[in-house]
Design a protein around this motif. Structure first.
Motif: not given
Length: 244
Positions: A7-8, A16-27, A29-34, A54-58
């Motif tokens: 997810a990007l 709200i964006g950070a909460s979306i990132v946390e929710t997707l990561a908990a589900n 998803f690997a997450v791209v945090v823009n 989890g997996q994530a990049i900023a």
């Protein structure tokens, strides 16, 4: 990365964006945090996700600039090989009566809220993984039509229209396109520049008599990003506690 969904999330460092990132990561998803300027918050969020396995990049990018939007998508593809879900959350808000709105405030809101979404939608139309989801953040003020929100609501109304049309233009790709339209939600973007009296007034407009919380919105986004939510397409989900 074939079995991991990616997810990007634009504007994913705060609120709200950070909460979306946390929710997707908990589900899972690997997450791209823009982010555009909140580098510390974005990097802290990425480290938090990684610490939980989890997996994530900023990735820094101003999505209102087409070249930077392209670089953002390219960074996601380079790191994870695909993008399954795009969440267009980045936005700015400058409230004033139309008669008092400056050219600068008008242009900034349309550049980020509408052109930024357009830039990302155009890229996602050709680069999003088949079977994916696009989720654009709108606002329930489109329905409420509150004073001083004229330009901001207009940008989001445009996003809703683009989303509905794109959902039809992507026929055959099995990609869903929807909007989530929060009501008043307790974030810095919402509370900045408002009196406590006005905040309380908006909170009490909902029959649930409270402001939304970022996780209220993130849970709706998480549903639309899931297999269970994929049949929902071309819609606007007004996550607002019944305010409109």
């Amino acid at each position: 990365m074939k079995n991991v969904r990616v997810a990007l999330v634009t504007g994913g460092a705060k609120g709200i964006g950070a909460s979306i990132v946390e929710t997707l990561a908990a589900n899972s998803f690997a997450v791209v945090v823009n982010y555009a300027s909140s580098s510390d918050a974005a990097n802290e969020l990425v480290e938090q996700i990684k610490s939980k396995g989890g997996q994530a990049i900023a990735v820094k990018a101003d999505v209102s600039k087409n070249t930077q939007a392209q670089s953002l998508f390219e960074a996601a593809l380079q790191e994870f090989g695909k993008v399954d879900v795009l969440v267009n959350n980045a936005g700015v808000m400058a409230l004033s009566p139309l008669a008092d709105t400056s050219d600068e405030d008008f242009n900034k809101q349309f550049d980020v809220n509408m052109k930024g979404v357009f830039n990302m939608l155009r890229l996602a139309s050709t680069q999003l993984h088949e079977g994916g989801s696009i989720i654009n953040l709108s606002t329930s003020v489109v329905g409420l039509k509150l004073e001083r929100y004229g330009v901001y609501a207009a940008t989001k109304s445009a996003v809703e229209t683009m989303s509905a049309i794109l959902s039809k233009e992507l026929r055959g790709k099995n990609i869903s396109v929807n909007c989530v339209a929060p009501g008043p939600t307790e974030t810095d973007l919402f509370t900045e520049g408002k009196s406590q009296e006005f905040i309380d007034k908006l909170a009490n407009m909902s029959p649930m008599e409270r402001l939304g919380q970022p996780e209220d919105i993130a849970n709706v986004v998480g549903f639309l990003a899931s297999d269970e939510g994929h049949w929902v397409n071309g819609q606007v989900l007004r996550a607002n506690g019944g305010i409109v």
